[in-house]
Enzyme design. Structure first.
Site, PDB file in Angstrom:
ATOM      1  N   THR A  70       2.202   6.834   0.294  1.00  0.00           N
ATOM      2  CA  THR A  70       1.431   6.049   1.260  1.00  0.00           C
ATOM      3  C   THR A  70      -0.021   6.104   0.823  1.00  0.00           C
ATOM      4  O   THR A  70      -0.624   7.165   0.753  1.00  0.00           O
ATOM      5  CB  THR A  70       1.641   6.535   2.711  1.00  0.00           C
ATOM      6  OG1 THR A  70       0.744   5.820   3.546  1.00  0.00           O
ATOM      7  CG2 THR A  70       1.459   8.020   2.899  1.00  0.00           C
ATOM      8  N   ARG A  71      -0.546   4.941   0.454  1.00  0.00           N
ATOM      9  CA  ARG A  71      -1.864   4.959  -0.188  1.00  0.00           C
ATOM     10  C   ARG A  71      -3.015   4.990   0.814  1.00  0.00           C
ATOM     11  O   ARG A  71      -4.003   5.634   0.581  1.00  0.00           O
ATOM     12  CB  ARG A  71      -2.002   3.775  -1.130  1.00  0.00           C
ATOM     13  CG  ARG A  71      -1.362   4.047  -2.475  1.00  0.00           C
ATOM     14  CD  ARG A  71      -1.774   3.023  -3.491  1.00  0.00           C
ATOM     15  NE  ARG A  71      -0.862   1.898  -3.465  1.00  0.00           N
ATOM     16  CZ  ARG A  71       0.277   1.839  -4.142  1.00  0.00           C
ATOM     17  NH1 ARG A  71       0.644   2.854  -4.896  1.00  0.00           N
ATOM     18  NH2 ARG A  71       1.061   0.794  -4.078  1.00  0.00           N
ATOM     19  N   VAL A  72      -2.891   4.286   1.926  1.00  0.00           N
ATOM     20  CA  VAL A  72      -4.016   4.286   2.864  1.00  0.00           C
ATOM     21  C   VAL A  72      -3.691   5.011   4.168  1.00  0.00           C
ATOM     22  O   VAL A  72      -4.565   5.219   4.990  1.00  0.00           O
ATOM     23  CB  VAL A  72      -4.485   2.853   3.187  1.00  0.00           C
ATOM     24  CG1 VAL A  72      -5.150   2.237   1.995  1.00  0.00           C
ATOM     25  CG2 VAL A  72      -3.348   2.002   3.690  1.00  0.00           C
ATOM     26  N   ASP A 120       0.826  -1.209   0.000  1.00  0.00           N
ATOM     27  CA  ASP A 120       0.000   0.000   0.000  1.00  0.00           C
ATOM     28  C   ASP A 120       0.862   1.260   0.000  1.00  0.00           C
ATOM     29  O   ASP A 120       0.497   2.264   0.595  1.00  0.00           O
ATOM     30  CB  ASP A 120      -0.897   0.017   1.244  1.00  0.00           C
ATOM     31  CG  ASP A 120      -1.677  -1.257   1.389  1.00  0.00           C
ATOM     32  OD1 ASP A 120      -2.336  -1.631   0.419  1.00  0.00           O
ATOM     33  OD2 ASP A 120      -1.629  -1.882   2.460  1.00  0.00           O
TER      34      ASP A 120
END
Ligand code: ATP
Ligand code: MG
Length: 490
Positions: free
Chosen positions: A350-352, A325
């Site tokens: 940072t995707r989430v 992620d």
């Protein structure tokens, strides 16, 4: 030996070794063997069934002791399983769950778990909503990681990746998480250093080290991350949040390539076998945020991947990027400039994680990113020797101070709320800074105050909880200067 004969009797099949190619053993006489099954050789060593053909079984031996052609082989009927339990806390173990160097006594347990399981499905997964503090300011503010996130740590060799992960473990362990550090084909001395670091920071009772060294058989190194994940799952099922470090998966891939080439698997891109993606994906898929009982419990996984000379576009590197992620990128250029940690916030993702930050932290993050972009542009421009106006000078000076605020040495772990307060004070021009040493002094004083004075901690935490944006925080701090830094001169 008794055990071995019992197994032969139990399964009713007696295998014989027919051919050996390094660690790959071919045996016949085991018609009911299944892929992944644990195999025992006559000398007591273990192996795992890799594949089946009409007249023989291909076995990966977990041993460096010679296995004889013609020797007997027994099936066990079960996959590889390791002992799990709270007795592992504070220990260094090998990937089979035994003591790594026979120094720590590990109590026997009846609880065994298979190291290869199907990842839990979508129905038992939860949204990632809680932030996992790493104690490293630049990450906590600009690249937040959530509980249950899979975040890749990527960079050249010797750029501080392991060091960052150790700081993260200490910070997470202090916050009550179970931490697992997996050394995949590392040197013994490096494993010792990791152990020392945990001892120095007094977090050993919440940490498990799973160690495999470069001298171990490839098969043992190969199963290390699967064992680690199995232990993490055990703690998850007990309702404890777990942080899992896999240091590192590029070495893991190399050892798997070696095994596959020896086993005559067809080599694909960069000679890696075709199933290398599946090897890593089925492992990382087991991490995440889950529903256990009525609550949310997470396995946060931080795998490491090394890059050869800043080449981030390699096969293994991009594979793992696509199954995580986001990634934190350690930049060898920044390391050479003397930045510690040498994290490049512009090339990291940072995707989430951002959804786990509070409103004020998100606002600070946004502000900071646009400011640092401007600062980097101006700094690059000034390299041409262009004359700087006053406003440009102010920006570059502030930029340098902000960056030195993010500098942290190996032992320093800074709560993110203190990082934000310091940043805001610096931004508003309240900190009297003439050198980087001043910043270090401020950092130490604030951290000490925050950690030793509960009422001060509560004041700071509530202030940050009530704020919605960076501007609101700035004005709040302007109004409460004396309380923010009691007894000290700003
Ligand atoms: P490897 O490729 O060997 O795995 P790595 O990327 O994990 O290397 P580290 O071993 O963590 O890098 O760090 C390399 C060196 O840089 C070490 O000597 C370490 O002490 C130093 N170092 C890393 N981070 C910091 C820091 N924040 N402050 C001071 N020194 C640091
Ligand atoms: Mg390392």
């Amino acid at each position: 030996m008794n055990n071995f004969n019992n197994l032969l009797e139990k399964t009713g099949e007696v295998g014989y070794v027919r051919m050996i190619v390094n660690e790959i053993v071919y045996a016949d006489g085991l018609p009911s063997a299944r892929p992944g099954e644990l195999i025992i050789f006559e000398n007591g060593e273990r192996g795992k069934v890799l594949s089946l053909s009409p007249d023989s079984v291909e076995i990966l031996a977990f041993s460096k002791k010679p296995i004889k052609v013609g020797g007997k082989v027994a099936r066990t009927g079960s996959p590889i399983a390791i002992p799990v339990g709270t007795q592992l806390l504070g220990k260094i173990i090998d990937p089979f769950g035994s003591s790594f160097d026979n120094t720590s006594l590990i109590q026997k347990t009846r609880d065994y778990r298979s190291i290869e399981v199907t990842p839990l499905g979508i129905m038992s997964r939860r949204k990632i909503i809680r932030q996992l503090e790493t104690g490293v300011g630049i990450v906590d503010i600009m690249l937040p990681i959530g509980h249950g996130q899979r975040q890749l740590v990527i960079g050249d060799r010797k750029t501080g990746k392991t060091n960052f992960l150790l700081q993260t473990i200490v910070s997470a362990a202090r916050a009550g998480n179970i931490c697992i550090y997996t050394a995949i084909g590392k040197k013994k001395i490096d494993i010792k250093k990791v152990e020392e670091y945990f001892k120095e920071n007094k977090v050993t009772d919440r940490v498990i080290i799973i160690a495999s060294t470069s001298q171990d058989p490839s098969g043992v190194i190969f199963i290390a991350p699967y064992s680690a994940m199995t232990i993490a799952e055990y703690f998850r099922d007990r309702g404890q949040n777990t942080l899992l470090i896999l240091d590192d998966l590029s070495t893991h891939a190399k050892f798997y390539r070696e095994i596959s080439l020896l086993a005559n698997k067809f080599p694909g891109r960069n000679s890696y076998p075709g199933d290398i993606f599946y090897v890593h994906a089925r492992l990382l898929e087991r991490a995440g945020s889950f529903t256990v009982g009525n609550s949310e419990v997470a396995i946060t996984c931080l795998p490491v991947v090394e890059t050869p000379q800043a080449d981030f576009s390699g096969y293994i590197q991009t594979n793992i990027m696509s199954m995580t992620d986001g990634h934190i990128l350690f930049d060898s250029g920044l390391f050479a400039e003397g930045r510690r940690p040498a994290i490049n916030p512009f090339l990291s993702v940072t995707r989430v994680g951002k959804q786990t930050q509070s409103a004020v932290k998100r606002s600070v993050n946004r502000e900071l990113l646009s400011f640092l972009t401007l600062y980097t542009k101006l700094r690059n421009f000034s390299h041409f020797g262009a004359e700087a106006t006053e406003s440009v000078q102010v920006t570059t000076e502030t930029g340098e101070r902000v960056l030195s605020l993010f500098d942290q040495d190996t032992s320093s772990i800074i709560p993110s709320n203190i990082q934000i307060i310091l940043l805001t004070l610096l931004w508003a021009g309240h900190l009297n800074v003439t050198s980087t040493k001043d910043i270090l002094d401020y950092k130490n004083r604030f951290v000490k105050l925050y950690e030793t004075n509960p009422s001060y901690k509560e004041f700071i935490d509530t202030m940050l909880d009530t704020c919605e944006s960076f501007n609101e925080l700035l004005s709040l701090i302007n109004r409460n200067k004396a309380q923010v830094f009691p007894g000290g001169k700003l």
